[in-house]
Design a protein around this motif. Sequence first.
Motif, PDB file in Angstrom:
ATOM      1  N   GLN A 180      58.233  20.067 -88.273  1.00 21.26           N
ATOM      2  CA  GLN A 180      57.019  19.823 -89.062  1.00 21.26           C
ATOM      3  C   GLN A 180      56.123  21.072 -89.104  1.00 21.26           C
ATOM      4  OE1 GLN A 180      56.464  16.793 -90.774  1.00 21.26           O
ATOM      5  NE2 GLN A 180      55.009  18.167 -91.780  1.00 21.26           N
ATOM      6  N   ILE A 181      55.986  21.755 -87.969  1.00 13.85           N
ATOM      7  CA  ILE A 181      55.181  22.986 -87.928  1.00 13.85           C
ATOM      8  C   ILE A 181      55.793  24.035 -88.860  1.00 13.85           C
ATOM      9  CG2 ILE A 181      54.414  24.915 -86.474  1.00 13.85           C
ATOM     10  CD1 ILE A 181      54.370  22.908 -84.096  1.00 13.85           C
ATOM     11  N   LEU A 182      57.114  24.182 -88.788  1.00 10.70           N
ATOM     12  CA  LEU A 182      57.807  25.144 -89.655  1.00 10.70           C
ATOM     13  C   LEU A 182      57.578  24.809 -91.128  1.00 10.70           C
ATOM     14  CD1 LEU A 182      61.166  25.403 -87.656  1.00 10.70           C
ATOM     15  CD2 LEU A 182      59.579  27.299 -88.049  1.00 10.70           C
ATOM     16  N   GLU A 183      57.597  23.505 -91.427  1.00  8.35           N
ATOM     17  CA  GLU A 183      57.385  23.073 -92.820  1.00  8.35           C
ATOM     18  C   GLU A 183      55.945  23.335 -93.248  1.00  8.35           C
ATOM     19  OE1 GLU A 183      57.908  18.928 -95.196  1.00  8.35           O
ATOM     20  OE2 GLU A 183      59.507  19.435 -93.778  1.00  8.35           O
ATOM     21  N   ASP A 184      55.000  22.986 -92.360  1.00  8.24           N
ATOM     22  CA  ASP A 184      53.569  23.168 -92.674  1.00  8.24           C
ATOM     23  C   ASP A 184      53.229  24.638 -92.921  1.00  8.24           C
ATOM     24  OD1 ASP A 184      53.280  20.468 -92.349  1.00  8.24           O
ATOM     25  OD2 ASP A 184      52.340  20.581 -90.361  1.00  8.24           O
ATOM     26  N   LYS A 185      53.949  25.527 -92.236  1.00  9.66           N
ATOM     27  CA  LYS A 185      53.679  26.959 -92.383  1.00  9.66           C
ATOM     28  C   LYS A 185      54.502  27.582 -93.515  1.00  9.66           C
ATOM     29  CE  LYS A 185      52.151  27.798 -87.650  1.00  9.66           C
ATOM     30  NZ  LYS A 185      50.803  28.321 -87.912  1.00  9.66           N
ATOM     31  N   GLY A 186      55.236  26.736 -94.238  1.00  8.65           N
ATOM     32  CA  GLY A 186      56.005  27.202 -95.400  1.00  8.65           C
ATOM     33  C   GLY A 186      57.152  28.119 -95.038  1.00  8.65           C
ATOM     34  N   LEU A 187      57.735  27.893 -93.865  1.00  6.06           N
ATOM     35  CA  LEU A 187      58.794  28.781 -93.399  1.00  6.06           C
ATOM     36  C   LEU A 187      60.200  28.255 -93.690  1.00  6.06           C
ATOM     37  CD1 LEU A 187      57.259  29.731 -89.908  1.00  6.06           C
ATOM     38  CD2 LEU A 187      57.433  31.214 -91.917  1.00  6.06           C
ATOM     39  N   LEU A 188      60.321  26.983 -94.070  1.00 11.67           N
ATOM     40  CA  LEU A 188      61.644  26.383 -94.265  1.00 11.67           C
ATOM     41  C   LEU A 188      62.159  26.597 -95.681  1.00 11.67           C
ATOM     42  CD1 LEU A 188      61.341  22.999 -92.313  1.00 11.67           C
ATOM     43  CD2 LEU A 188      62.292  25.177 -91.533  1.00 11.67           C
ATOM     44  N   GLU A 189      63.461  26.847 -95.772  1.00  4.11           N
ATOM     45  CA  GLU A 189      64.138  26.980 -97.067  1.00  4.11           C
ATOM     46  C   GLU A 189      65.438  26.190 -97.027  1.00  4.11           C
ATOM     47  OE1 GLU A 189      64.896  31.024 -98.159  1.00  4.11           O
ATOM     48  OE2 GLU A 189      62.874  31.723 -97.610  1.00  4.11           O
TER      49      GLU A 189
END
Length: 563
Positions: A269-278
């Motif tokens: 969730q943190i990775l997603e919130d920070k826009g880091l996931l692809e």
Amino acid sequence: MNDKKLIAEKIYTALDGELSLDDILNLLEKPKNSDMGDIAFPAFTLAKTRHMAPQAIASDLAEKIDTDGLEKVVATGPYVNFFLDKNSVSTKVVDQVVGEKEHYGDQNIGHGAKVTIDMSSPNIAKPFSIGHLRSTVIGDALANIYQKIGYTPVRINHLGDWGKQFGMLIVAYKKYGNEEAVRENPIDELLKLYVRINEEAETNPEIDEEARAWFRKLEDGDEEALSLWKWFRDESLEEFNRLYNKMDVDFDSYNGEAFYNDKMDAVVQILEDKGLLEESQGATIVNLDDEGLNPALIKKSDGATLYITRDIAAAKYRKDNYDFAKSLYVVGGEQSGHFKQLKAVLKKMGYDWADDIEHVSFGLVTRDGKKLSTRKGNIIRLEPTMDEAIERALAQINAKNPDLPNKERVAHQVGVGAIKFYDLKNERTNGYDFNLEEMLSFEGETGPYVQYTYARIQSILRKADYKAQSDVEIDFNDSDSWEIVKLLQDFPNVIKRAADKYEPSVISKYVINLAQAFNKYYAHVRILEENEGLQARLALADSTATVIKESLRLLGVEAPEEM
């Protein structure tokens, strides 16, 4: 003030500030031959700025240096060589070691800050092999070393208790397993099953799919899968703990991969919130192109999490719970790419403490030059190997000193210590070939050689009915005793170097040198001769024994009083 600083200040004064004190300290060297002095200053740097021959500069500088507190100062070619006042230094060093005993070399660099050490971390349901030894003994030694310089170590056994291999093992157990056989001899039976299923998987791709399916069931909380997994885990931990007791290694945490199952959603969730996931080919990744690294695979296409997802969760948990100053991962060198990815992802998440993470890598242990592999059943199991080492040590004791008290205990100290020491005398990034006979030799650069030197000194001190005294006046005029004193004086620096480099072999090599220096002294000097120098010689022997014992303790090796 230590001798290097004293000499650096004398040079600084003679140069009238031409070089800074730190620059001078960094330039000071140890001469190749002790006949040429104790500390040398090379004049090459000054030659560049003065446009003069370094020999001429050295000669000029030697004449200007204040010799107070030194034996002499001489120019030898391009070097200024400093000879310390041997008796003054010897008296000071020996008095300090005798007074401080095992606390000699203690430093408060860490001010109690925590250092988490991810170490050992064997895989559940697989035998504890020599391959796991390296992480265990390197991690334990680093914990002792960091404690010595004022940190609070936290030993973490990040058990390999999750992953597709459990799917593979469940498939194997359901296909070929026998409950009674597993209960009677769990690790051996589970190893046979694991090796057999991997061999079959090489020609049958369906096995791999079945294993993935069972691991998904495990992740989803399937009752049968969880029950088998817990059974495999409990049986393995019982064997591991028996081994750790034999090695005298303990842990502050056994939180393994499974512990982080309920902590990974928050990480994702943190990775997603920070826009880091692809998205990439159905999988979820963090792109690390800007770091020159392969993408970090956070979730596979089937939604299963991976090592790095767990390691991100583990790193965050450790920072939150321990607020570490350093976080060390004592893991094989083949994982270097993984730890680069881990640090890079944590940095992208905004965690500056990622800079405090260090991958303490090490080389492989081989047998007859060949790589070991659990999957192929080509391993050296640690427990029978330790038992054999203890038996061989006992046989040597029975041959040489059959009346030795507590000889079984001493054989354990020598056998287990030999295996540990041999591992730790190698620079950790180098591998080594496992050779039990070489490890147990009482000659050469081995644990038993160092232990025997300590026991020999204790025998000398008992014969002399030695009682430690302070302020013993040292008046040595032999080069052998001076070599020992210089080594003793260097011990605090050795500990610091070992910590800075995450390198226990710095201490192993040091204690070998110290044992060799004492044995040379013992061969040339009649220590127990009744004359006015007796107390000084005994104090030197006592100091040497103290530092040998403490060096071995830092390496996790015991020092028997008699052998």
